[in-house]
Design a protein around this motif. Sequence first.
Motif, PDB file in Angstrom:
ATOM      1  N   UNK A  38     -10.236   4.817  -8.600  1.00 45.53           N
ATOM      2  CA  UNK A  38      -9.576   5.187  -9.849  1.00 45.53           C
ATOM      3  C   UNK A  38      -9.510   4.001 -10.779  1.00 45.53           C
ATOM      4  N   UNK A  39      -9.060   2.856 -10.263  1.00 47.71           N
ATOM      5  CA  UNK A  39      -9.001   1.620 -11.046  1.00 47.71           C
ATOM      6  C   UNK A  39      -9.016   0.437 -10.092  1.00 47.71           C
ATOM      7  N   UNK A  40      -9.421  -0.712 -10.614  1.00 50.19           N
ATOM      8  CA  UNK A  40      -9.501  -1.927  -9.802  1.00 50.19           C
ATOM      9  C   UNK A  40      -9.449  -3.124 -10.746  1.00 50.19           C
ATOM     10  N   UNK A  41      -8.295  -3.832 -10.754  1.00 49.98           N
ATOM     11  CA  UNK A  41      -8.092  -4.929 -11.696  1.00 49.98           C
ATOM     12  C   UNK A  41      -7.430  -6.135 -11.025  1.00 49.98           C
ATOM     13  N   UNK A  42      -7.679  -7.309 -11.597  1.00 48.21           N
ATOM     14  CA  UNK A  42      -6.910  -8.503 -11.288  1.00 48.21           C
ATOM     15  C   UNK A  42      -5.795  -8.593 -12.320  1.00 48.21           C
ATOM     16  N   UNK A  43      -4.569  -8.891 -11.865  1.00 44.04           N
ATOM     17  CA  UNK A  43      -3.427  -9.058 -12.754  1.00 44.04           C
ATOM     18  C   UNK A  43      -2.817 -10.446 -12.553  1.00 44.04           C
ATOM     19  N   UNK A  44      -2.111 -10.893 -13.589  1.00 44.56           N
ATOM     20  CA  UNK A  44      -1.393 -12.161 -13.519  1.00 44.56           C
ATOM     21  C   UNK A  44       0.049 -11.909 -13.934  1.00 44.56           C
ATOM     22  N   UNK A  45       0.984 -12.536 -13.241  1.00 46.20           N
ATOM     23  CA  UNK A  45       2.398 -12.320 -13.564  1.00 46.20           C
ATOM     24  C   UNK A  45       2.853 -13.251 -14.681  1.00 46.20           C
ATOM     25  N   UNK A  46       3.370 -12.659 -15.753  1.00 46.55           N
ATOM     26  CA  UNK A  46       3.934 -13.405 -16.869  1.00 46.55           C
ATOM     27  C   UNK A  46       5.432 -13.513 -16.630  1.00 46.55           C
ATOM     28  N   UNK A  76       3.451  13.407  -4.646  1.00 45.19           N
ATOM     29  CA  UNK A  76       2.383  13.077  -3.700  1.00 45.19           C
ATOM     30  C   UNK A  76       1.402  12.078  -4.284  1.00 45.19           C
ATOM     31  N   UNK A  77       1.012  12.272  -5.535  1.00 44.18           N
ATOM     32  CA  UNK A  77       0.026  11.404  -6.158  1.00 44.18           C
ATOM     33  C   UNK A  77       0.626  10.045  -6.531  1.00 44.18           C
ATOM     34  N   UNK A  78      -0.144   8.978  -6.305  1.00 44.71           N
ATOM     35  CA  UNK A  78       0.310   7.635  -6.686  1.00 44.71           C
ATOM     36  C   UNK A  78      -0.306   7.214  -8.018  1.00 44.71           C
ATOM     37  N   UNK A  79      -0.860   8.174  -8.738  1.00 44.65           N
ATOM     38  CA  UNK A  79      -1.557   7.858  -9.994  1.00 44.65           C
ATOM     39  C   UNK A  79      -0.623   7.237 -11.036  1.00 44.65           C
ATOM     40  N   UNK A  80       0.671   7.511 -10.945  1.00 45.25           N
ATOM     41  CA  UNK A  80       1.646   6.961 -11.880  1.00 45.25           C
ATOM     42  C   UNK A  80       2.604   6.006 -11.159  1.00 45.25           C
ATOM     43  N   UNK A  94       0.837  -1.194   0.000  1.00 44.31           N
ATOM     44  CA  UNK A  94       0.000   0.000   0.000  1.00 44.31           C
ATOM     45  C   UNK A  94       0.873   1.245   0.000  1.00 44.31           C
ATOM     46  N   UNK A  95       0.255   2.388  -0.086  1.00 44.59           N
ATOM     47  CA  UNK A  95       0.997   3.638  -0.215  1.00 44.59           C
ATOM     48  C   UNK A  95       1.480   4.215   1.111  1.00 44.59           C
ATOM     49  N   UNK A  96       0.959   3.731   2.233  1.00 44.81           N
ATOM     50  CA  UNK A  96       1.268   4.384   3.500  1.00 44.81           C
ATOM     51  C   UNK A  96       2.182   3.592   4.425  1.00 44.81           C
ATOM     52  N   UNK A  97       2.359   2.292   4.198  1.00 40.14           N
ATOM     53  CA  UNK A  97       3.174   1.514   5.123  1.00 40.14           C
ATOM     54  C   UNK A  97       3.966   0.402   4.449  1.00 40.14           C
ATOM     55  N   UNK A  98       3.287  -0.397   3.650  1.00 39.32           N
ATOM     56  CA  UNK A  98       3.926  -1.579   3.069  1.00 39.32           C
ATOM     57  C   UNK A  98       4.310  -1.316   1.610  1.00 39.32           C
ATOM     58  N   UNK A  99       5.530  -0.900   1.402  1.00 43.86           N
ATOM     59  CA  UNK A  99       5.974  -0.559   0.046  1.00 43.86           C
ATOM     60  C   UNK A  99       6.780  -1.676  -0.605  1.00 43.86           C
ATOM     61  N   UNK A 147      -6.006  10.531  -7.756  1.00 43.78           N
ATOM     62  CA  UNK A 147      -5.781   9.299  -6.997  1.00 43.78           C
ATOM     63  C   UNK A 147      -4.649   9.516  -5.987  1.00 43.78           C
ATOM     64  N   UNK A 148      -4.858   9.146  -4.734  1.00 38.08           N
ATOM     65  CA  UNK A 148      -3.800   9.291  -3.728  1.00 38.08           C
ATOM     66  C   UNK A 148      -3.587   8.035  -2.885  1.00 38.08           C
ATOM     67  N   UNK A 149      -4.365   6.996  -3.136  1.00 39.36           N
ATOM     68  CA  UNK A 149      -4.223   5.774  -2.346  1.00 39.36           C
ATOM     69  C   UNK A 149      -4.164   4.561  -3.273  1.00 39.36           C
ATOM     70  N   UNK A 150      -3.309   3.598  -2.912  1.00 39.96           N
ATOM     71  CA  UNK A 150      -3.164   2.402  -3.723  1.00 39.96           C
ATOM     72  C   UNK A 150      -2.993   1.193  -2.809  1.00 39.96           C
TER      73      UNK A 150
END
Length: 289
Positions: free
Chosen positions: A117-125, A65-69, A38-43, A88-91
Amino acid sequence: MNIKKQILGLGAFLLVIGLFFLSSTHAHAAVKKLNILNDYKKKSCKADLDGDGKKEKLELKWKGVSVSKAILYVNGKKALQMNDPSWVFSIGVDYIKMSESDIFLRCYTSGDSYITGSDYFYRYDSAKKKLVKVTKLMDINENGNSTKVKAVTSSEVKVTYCHNLDVVGHVLWTAIYVLKDGKLKLKPTAFKAQSAYTTKYGDQDGYGKLLEKSQYKATCDLLFYTDRFMREVAYTVNANDIVILKKIKYVKGNWYVQFEKDGEKGWTGLKGYGSREIFYGVNARMMVG
């Protein structure tokens, strides 16, 4: 003597079978780990992304400040570039392991008032060293959203939603995503729904007591239909009648809700109403949880 040997042999056989199923169940147990990044503790953290038994190192980085990128790195290599709105400021990132070969990361972002802002499932290739987008969670265009992975099995993922939808306000339900062809797909069915309103913090107009029980009082005459295609009328509602919210269904950007009146069930689509208030007390609570 032969009987004793047979009994001992049968006991040994059952023991072996039991240990086999136990070890098999343990080896393929589904895993759910929420908020591993997450953006506030576990990087940074470590997790097996490709099922080879070895843990990859995940790192979350961004500038300003923004985590949008924000960028998600796997073993030091850029695996995912976020491209969210500037507000967006939280991830956050969830880890979902359905089996040794079916492992997903859920990445989600949000801004003020819990707008997603966005919400997706991803898979690692592992060959391309990239996180590949496989599933978008439901369109989330309303204010005051809350989405959480509730349970994971070898075949499905249950996701609890609480959305502030037009017309009906805050609604709570659990959707099911099923595993198919290596992807997670929303189960094409209607899910049990209930109003998420509470009178815990007051009920000035008295409608909160109804909404708390998923009961909605109509402001005008309404028509409800036998299915979401709304071709055949199931029943009519007069102004001041009370209907009970039963189910919700999402289809290609459109929301449909089912209500019950006097034992009869009927559907209506939310798109056609806009911001029109068809149930008392909803509009006054649209920005309140």
